[in-house]
Design a protein around this motif. Structure first.
Motif, short mmCIF file in Angstrom:
data_model
loop_
_atom_site.label_atom_id
_atom_site.label_comp_id
_atom_site.label_asym_id
_atom_site.label_seq_id
_atom_site.Cartn_x
_atom_site.Cartn_y
_atom_site.Cartn_z
N ARG A 112 0.82 -1.20 0.00
CA ARG A 112 0.00 0.00 0.00
C ARG A 112 0.86 1.26 0.00
NH1 ARG A 112 -3.33 -3.16 3.49
NH2 ARG A 112 -4.72 -4.40 2.20
N ARG A 113 1.91 1.29 0.81
CA ARG A 113 2.77 2.47 0.85
C ARG A 113 3.44 2.70 -0.50
NH1 ARG A 113 8.17 3.67 1.61
NH2 ARG A 113 8.62 5.59 2.79
N ARG A 114 3.97 1.64 -1.07
CA ARG A 114 4.63 1.76 -2.37
C ARG A 114 3.66 2.27 -3.43
NH1 ARG A 114 7.30 -3.62 -4.48
NH2 ARG A 114 8.51 -3.23 -2.60
N THR A 115 2.44 1.74 -3.43
CA THR A 115 1.45 2.15 -4.43
C THR A 115 1.01 3.59 -4.19
OG1 THR A 115 0.67 -0.13 -4.60
CG2 THR A 115 -0.78 1.57 -5.45
N PHE A 116 0.80 3.96 -2.92
CA PHE A 116 0.40 5.33 -2.61
C PHE A 116 1.46 6.32 -3.04
CE2 PHE A 116 0.40 9.00 0.23
CZ PHE A 116 -0.92 9.42 0.16
N MET A 117 2.71 6.08 -2.68
CA MET A 117 3.78 7.01 -3.00
C MET A 117 4.03 7.06 -4.51
SD MET A 117 4.59 8.33 -0.08
CE MET A 117 6.18 9.11 -0.30
N GLY A 118 3.93 5.91 -5.17
CA GLY A 118 4.07 5.90 -6.62
C GLY A 118 2.95 6.66 -7.30
N GLY A 119 1.71 6.44 -6.83
CA GLY A 119 0.58 7.17 -7.39
C GLY A 119 0.71 8.67 -7.17
N LEU A 120 1.20 9.05 -5.99
CA LEU A 120 1.41 10.47 -5.69
C LEU A 120 2.42 11.08 -6.66
CD1 LEU A 120 1.03 12.96 -3.84
CD2 LEU A 120 2.85 12.01 -2.38
N ALA A 121 3.50 10.36 -6.93
CA ALA A 121 4.52 10.86 -7.86
C ALA A 121 3.93 11.04 -9.27
CB ALA A 121 5.71 9.91 -7.89
N VAL A 122 3.15 10.08 -9.72
CA VAL A 122 2.53 10.18 -11.04
C VAL A 122 1.54 11.35 -11.07
CG1 VAL A 122 1.01 9.00 -12.69
CG2 VAL A 122 2.84 7.73 -11.56
N PHE A 123 0.76 11.49 -10.02
CA PHE A 123 -0.23 12.57 -9.94
C PHE A 123 0.46 13.94 -9.99
CE2 PHE A 123 -2.83 15.58 -7.51
CZ PHE A 123 -4.06 15.44 -8.13
N LEU A 124 1.54 14.09 -9.25
CA LEU A 124 2.24 15.37 -9.24
C LEU A 124 2.91 15.64 -10.58
CD1 LEU A 124 3.82 15.40 -5.67
CD2 LEU A 124 1.76 16.54 -6.48
N ALA A 125 3.45 14.60 -11.22
CA ALA A 125 4.03 14.78 -12.55
C ALA A 125 2.96 15.26 -13.53
CB ALA A 125 4.67 13.48 -13.02
N GLY A 126 1.78 14.64 -13.45
CA GLY A 126 0.68 15.06 -14.31
C GLY A 126 0.26 16.50 -14.03
N SER A 127 0.24 16.88 -12.75
CA SER A 127 -0.14 18.25 -12.38
C SER A 127 0.85 19.26 -12.94
CB SER A 127 -0.20 18.38 -10.86
OG SER A 127 -1.18 17.52 -10.31
N LEU A 128 2.15 18.95 -12.83
CA LEU A 128 3.17 19.85 -13.36
C LEU A 128 3.04 19.99 -14.88
CD1 LEU A 128 5.74 21.55 -13.06
CD2 LEU A 128 7.06 19.42 -13.21
N LEU A 129 2.85 18.88 -15.56
CA LEU A 129 2.72 18.92 -17.02
C LEU A 129 1.46 19.68 -17.44
CD1 LEU A 129 3.85 15.27 -17.88
CD2 LEU A 129 5.14 17.40 -18.20
#
Length: 487
Positions: free
Chosen positions: A92-109
């Motif tokens: 769960r932690r790995r998935t949450f942190m990975g999803g957060l990274a993808v979400f923030l990358a999408g937000s920046l783009l």
């Protein structure tokens, strides 16, 4: 407790880790609630940026720009179950942190997008990150609390999500008016960085299910296609036309993929969604009630903004502020509602909340007219609907996972979120049909009366469905001597 900042340390495989100390629990709640808040906020915050987008891209049609909103909704809904399964299988932690990274990358783009196509693709990336983040956030939260406190905590987490969706228009209007549409996306970055820093410190990995055998990649593809095609058909139906080959084709693809997925899940040794979940009466009934509720809830959210801007002629900023008291009531009520559900069970809360929600909508029908009178006509209905939502929407989130084993927390939450997304897409489609295109102010008022009556009916129906949740309350929600008021 293991060092949560060490991603290489082995995860637990046989049981969820022991609940942490109280200070750590509160920190886990803050991290997971903020992650869920960002994902839910992006479902509605961009709606108010639409006029600013049109000004920035005058050559783009409204149909093209609508995909800035639709791309997030479709990808988020399509990948929720897959994200939940990844959390249960990979951690769960790995998935949450990975999803957060993808979400923030999408937000920046999104914030630096040079054109509409790039912006739509970046929104889809945001949706994928959110779909990984949200189910894992609830699973991490459940694992951090002892059974007797989980209903209250999950209800409060659900209240945060409802607050994010409902306050999206007002927050979006404020952000866009101050900095332009790009800041509707860039605002996620400082919040997301805070979540990432805190998450590395306080989240402990949990993977209660031993990953045995190969993952069901075919099932992942089928459930993604099924849900994505269904949401596409529903959300685009009003624009394309319900008999348009694209709408019908997407619906047919959704049905075929769903049937194939069910058949595959029955045979596969490690399916994406274990069919045994649907033998759990609480799980099935809570998700059905969530689906029915969402068909009204999301129609009301958008409908109220459209009424205030269209009939009363208010700006989007004032309209957003006008509906804000309701979400505030939701946030205040969610925690106590969870504690009360822990003592009396889900059914009394859901029935009472559904009745309050419907009463607030009937108030709109009876008293709201074409002449603005916020304090006497609008505010009472908003406060009563907020009370009803606070007693129901967060409690449904708790009821949906109340009887699940630890190894199914994330995927169970994902199924509930998917029911909410599909129901919301249907609700918005119904709104478009009900409101139509009246040519007079009186006709507009009549159309909104019909919409409010529809939402009231869905609220009551969800309460009736929720009454079939079994009693006595399951172990997850049984009361105990520990009834502290905040998580």
């Amino acid at each position: 407790m293991r060092n949560a900042s060490d991603p290489t340390s082995p995860p637990a495989t046989s049981a969820a880790p022991a609940p942490p100390a109280e200070a750590s629990r509160r920190a886990v709640f803050v991290v997971t609630a903020l992650g869920s808040f960002m994902a839910a906020l992006d479902l509605s915050i961009v709606n108010v940026a639409f006029p600013d987008l049109e000004a920035s891209y005058p050559a783009a049609s409204q149909a093209q720009l609508s995909w800035v909103i639709t791309a997030y909704t479709i990808v988020f809904g399509a990948l929720l179950v897959t994200g939940g399964r990844m959390g249960d299988r990979l951690g769960r932690r790995r998935t949450f942190m990975g999803g957060l990274a993808v979400f923030l990358a999408g937000s920046l783009l999104c914030g630096v997008a040079p054109g509409v196509g790039f912006l739509v693709a970046s929104r889809a990336l945001q949706g994928a990150g959110a779909a990984l983040m949200v189910p894992a956030s609830l699973a991490l939260l459940i694992g951090a609390y002892p059974p007797e406190r989980r209903t209250q905590t999950v209800a409060l987490w659900g209240g945060v999500g409802a607050l994010a969706v409902a306050t999206g228009p007002s927050l979006g209007a404020a952000i866009v008016s101050l900095g332009g549409w790009r800041w509707a996306f860039l605002v996620n970055l400082p919040v997301g960085v805070l979540v990432a820093v805190l998450g590395r410190r306080v989240l402990t990995e949990s993977r209660p299910q031993e990953a045995s055998g190969r993952p069901d990649l075919g099932g992942v593809a089928l459930i993604t296609v099924a849900v994505g095609s269904l949401v596409l058909s529903i959300s685009q139906g009003p624009e394309w036309g319900w008999t348009d080959p694209r709408t019908v084709g997407a619906a047919v693809v959704a049905v075929i993929a769903a049937v194939w997925f069910v058949q595959r899940s029955r045979r596969h040794p490690d399916p994406v969604v274990d069919p045994a979940l649907f033998h759990d009466r609480s799980f099935v009934v809570a998700n059905l009630a969530t689906f029915v509720y969402a068909t009204g809830f999301f129609a009301m959210l958008l409908g109220n903004i459209l009424f205030l801007t269209g009939v009363w002629g208010w700006s989007i900023m004032w309209a957003g502020l006008a509906v804000t008291p309701g979400p505030i009531v939701v946030a205040v009520v969610a925690g106590p509602a969870g504690r009360l559900a822990g003592r009396v069970g889900f059914r009394p809360l859901l029935l009472t909340g559904a009745a309050c929600f419907a009463a607030g909508l009937l108030w709109y029908v009876a008293f709201v007219g074409t002449t603005p009178d916020y304090v006497r006509d609008w505010l009472p209905g908003t406060l009563v609907t907020g009370l009803g939502i606070g007693l129901t929407f967060p409690v449904l989130s708790a009821a949906a996972v109340s009887t699940l084993p630890p190894e199914r927390y994330a995927v169970g939450s994902a199924v509930n979120q998917t029911a909410r997304q599909v129901g919301g897409a249907i609700g918005v489609a119904v709104l478009v049909v009900v409101l139509g295109e009246p040519t007079s102010v009186a006709g507009q008022l009549e159309a909104f009366d019909h919409l409010w009556l529809y939402v009231a009916a869905m609220a009551l129906l969800s309460g009736v469905v929720g009454a079939f949740i079994p009693r006595p309350a399951p172990a997850l929600v049984r009361s105990s001597s520990d009834r502290r008021s905040s998580p």
